[in-house]
Design an enzyme around this catalytic site. Sequence first.
Site, PDB file in Angstrom:
ATOM      1  N   TYR A 275     -12.417  -0.681   0.259  1.00 10.61           N
ATOM      2  CA  TYR A 275     -12.500  -0.780   1.717  1.00 10.61           C
ATOM      3  C   TYR A 275     -13.601  -1.705   2.230  1.00 10.61           C
ATOM      4  CZ  TYR A 275      -9.099   2.956   2.094  1.00 10.61           C
ATOM      5  OH  TYR A 275      -7.942   3.682   2.026  1.00 10.61           O
TER       6      TYR A 275
ATOM      7  N   HIS B 273       0.804  -1.226   0.000  1.00 10.24           N
ATOM      8  CA  HIS B 273       0.000   0.000   0.000  1.00 10.24           C
ATOM      9  C   HIS B 273       0.837   1.276   0.000  1.00 10.24           C
ATOM     10  CE1 HIS B 273      -3.885   1.577  -0.313  1.00 10.24           C
ATOM     11  NE2 HIS B 273      -4.082   1.985   0.915  1.00 10.24           N
TER      12      HIS B 273
ATOM     13  N   SER C 142      -3.744   5.504   9.862  1.00  9.28           N
ATOM     14  CA  SER C 142      -2.847   6.468   9.220  1.00  9.28           C
ATOM     15  C   SER C 142      -1.496   6.483   9.930  1.00  9.28           C
ATOM     16  CB  SER C 142      -3.469   7.864   9.286  1.00  9.28           C
ATOM     17  OG  SER C 142      -2.504   8.832   8.951  1.00  9.28           O
TER      18      SER C 142
ATOM     19  N   GLU D 267      -9.154  -3.403   1.984  1.00 13.17           N
ATOM     20  CA  GLU D 267      -8.645  -2.774   3.202  1.00 13.17           C
ATOM     21  C   GLU D 267      -9.725  -2.806   4.274  1.00 13.17           C
ATOM     22  OE1 GLU D 267      -6.666   1.025   2.335  1.00 13.17           O
ATOM     23  OE2 GLU D 267      -7.128   0.667   0.244  1.00 13.17           O
TER      24      GLU D 267
END
EC number: 3.5.1.23
Length: 752
Positions: free
Chosen positions: A553, A122, A325, A510
């Site tokens: 996602y 990613h 993140s 994800e």
Amino acid sequence: MMSRKSYRDSHFLLLLAALAIIGVINGEYLIGVGSYDMTGPAAEVNMMGYASMEQNSAGVHFRLRARTFIVADQNDQRARFAFVNLDAGMASQLVTVKVLERLRSRYGTLYTKENLAISGIHTHAGPGGYLQYLLYHVTSLGFVQQSFDALVNAIEQSVGQAHKNLKPGSVFINTGDVENAGINRSPSAYLLNPAEERARYPANVDKEMTLLKFVDSASGKSIGAFSWYATHGTSMSRDNKLISGDNKGAAARFFEDWFTSTEANSSRSVPTPSNISKLIKKVRSIKATGGKPCDNSTSRSFKARKSDGSQFVGAFCQSNVGDISPNVLGAFCTDSGKPCDFNHSSCHGDVTLCKGRGPGYPDDTLSTKIIGERQFNKAVDLFMSATKELTGKVDYRHVYQNFSEIEVELSGKTKVRTCPAALGPGFAAGTTDGPGMFGFQQGDTEINELWKKVRDLLKEPSQFQVECQKPKAVLLSSGEMFEPYAWTPEILPIQILRLGKLIILSVPGELTTMAGRRLREAVKETLVSNGGGEFDDETHVVIAGLTNTYSQYVATFEEYEQQRYEAASTLYGPHTLSAYIQEFNHLALAMAKGRGVLQPADLSPPDLSSKVLRLLADPFPDSLPGGKKFGDIKQDVSEPKGGSFKKGNRPSATFWSANARNDLLTEGTFAAVEMLQGQRWIPVYDDDDFCLYFKWKLDNSSLYTSLATIEWEVPEEASSGVYRLRHFGSSKKAQHSPIEYFTGASSAFTVS
Ligand SMILES: *[C@@H]1O[C@H](CO)[C@@H](O)[C@H](O)[C@H]1NC(C)=O
Ligand SMILES: *[C@@H]1O[C@H](CO)[C@@H](O)[C@H](O)[C@H]1NC(C)=O
Ligand SMILES: *[C@@H]1O[C@H](CO)[C@@H](O)[C@H](O)[C@H]1NC(C)=O
Ligand SMILES: *[C@@H]1O[C@H](CO)[C@@H](O)[C@H](O)[C@H]1NC(C)=O
Ligand SMILES: *[C@@H]1O[C@H](CO)[C@@H](O)[C@H](O)[C@H]1NC(C)=O
Ligand SMILES: *[C@@H]1O[C@H](CO)[C@@H](O)[C@H](O)[C@H]1NC(C)=O
């Protein structure tokens, strides 16, 4: 009751039995690792991840690699699987399809869709255009053959090396927490999960890293390590144009360098600086251009390789990364410097002003290094203290399902279903790692009339779709869009790999933190309660995210209610996660019971390679200003005050160059730092090193003339001495003329 003696005897027998088992277990597996350069075009190709039209590759920070491990049962060599970790944004269905074709022609039915997993780390700093569905190559102007080929070739080579190097060995597992390398970027959505469920976990992120250590039985030495941990590859922002593996690629670079340097300390001979001021005079007389042409022996990966062609492989794989993140300082408004709005991640309604900050803020490269080091350091700890050996079966299950139409039976026998793929307005809003378009906010559940009109020009969603996707407002009904070819996938592969008590779930997307926890728990529960003792509390489940295909996602049902970016990008509607859990449970049940899996007929992903748009133009033929040759210096290294560079300085030189797309110099390098040792220039750093940058651009006066800047950040460990910068490249006089290789060198300079 047992007598004392028989008690002792039985203990003795147990001990004997244990030793016998250890004897058998030792070297029960065949293990092999491989690694190959997969760096795609370093010029003019849009990067995969942020979908920003402006973010086109323009050089290399460090190279991208495909790293593989294979395990096989010594007694039943068909019981094997191969796991490939790509320094890419994600896996691609078409890459997987083509790799399988190549492996079939090399190895027959040894590696198939069932037992090959290809996973992406990613990074958002790799060349794109290698996916086949339209939505994923809009900004790259369609499919980019060169990006695609670099991946397919590297995977084939990497699997080939691992296969060739298979030998008896053991696999050890270890787990531990990585601190401060990820925060939840949608905490308001996480809070919608039930309070009792949240109370079972210490944080709104999964901190655990799982590491496998591979040890060769004959030598007792480790040949590689693979770890899984969830954090986004967004330490490099969308302003970056240099190819980079982001924080996971960096961690892998650090880990392999650490292992190689500790193993072969002696061979990395540090030259003793002779009388530098004397040398300098001599060196000044050496002409700036010259040296031997580029070959692969200049690159570090060549040097890292042992005489039998093998090399230590350290890989950092992705997991349930959906809402995690690496920009751990939080998200702030670029105008006021204040934290962004909690529910929408916007600044007075404008998402474009809200940006996450990494620990090296505002320096992306420093953030990449720090987040990479946090993973690297934990991996070294786990590697050094790994004592728990994996034993037991090597096994796998795989199935393709049409995720547009899965019927899910929830507890209480309620039946629900998934929907054709669609994206909501929160998708257009982007995230704090890469803000999207003005006019959209995360959490929006309505679309204004203007955008509705624009949408309907493309495709008006069916009434069924509008109802099915609620509370998502359908901004793009991609699952109903097939012109000129499919916009998003409908057929997804799911796969379970087993290595003793380690279970790897290959997920083509994800998952958010909580979605991942629910999936892991459900699979473990199914295995433990149906495995007749083969699985127990020690059974360890990891999620390998972004594997085999990409379908964006997966948020939980509760998170879906808020429609932040992750939920708006959960393609198949509110019950997507339930469908995954149901289908993975089917595979787990089959595995636990030792049964096969029924593949629904006619379900396999399409090969769209003959249909994809290819709008990126080939590079123009290269040209130069009069009197110049490729590799000539445009701007030489400029001597610093005091005459000598110090650690942390950045000597740089610019060369007349050519389009970096002409030849990717695979397993080679565009740049090198060479050190004078005796009478010879010895390469000491190349474009795969963190400290060396290759920056490419077109000369502003021409579309045909390229410039290459080689910039070296003198690292801590560099020894004093005389150095020069080298550039390697290849040029083309005309579209179809052969490639010619060139090289250039800067003047010599000193570091002290
Ligand atoms: C290798 O060298 C480094 C740096 O000099 C040192 O820190 C490390 O302990 C050495 N490792 C071994 C195994 O000798
Ligand atoms: C280096 O060479 C210079 C000039 O020949 C001389 O003056 C100096 O003493 C030498 N230094 C050492 C450390 O040998
Ligand atoms: C390096 O180049 C030589 C000569 O071109 C080639 O035979 C060899 O296979 C290459 N090695 C690698 C690791 O690519
Ligand atoms: C976020 O939204 C929730 C639900 O609408 C609301 O209760 C909460 O007060 C909001 N939080 C902030 C900080 O605006
Ligand atoms: C997948 O399901 C959708 C929705 O039912 C259907 O329209 C489509 O034809 C199916 N695709 C395949 C390849 O079977
Ligand atoms: C190109 O860049 C140079 C140096 O930055 C500048 O002096 C020159 O004016 C530029 N030329 C054009 C055509 O923009």
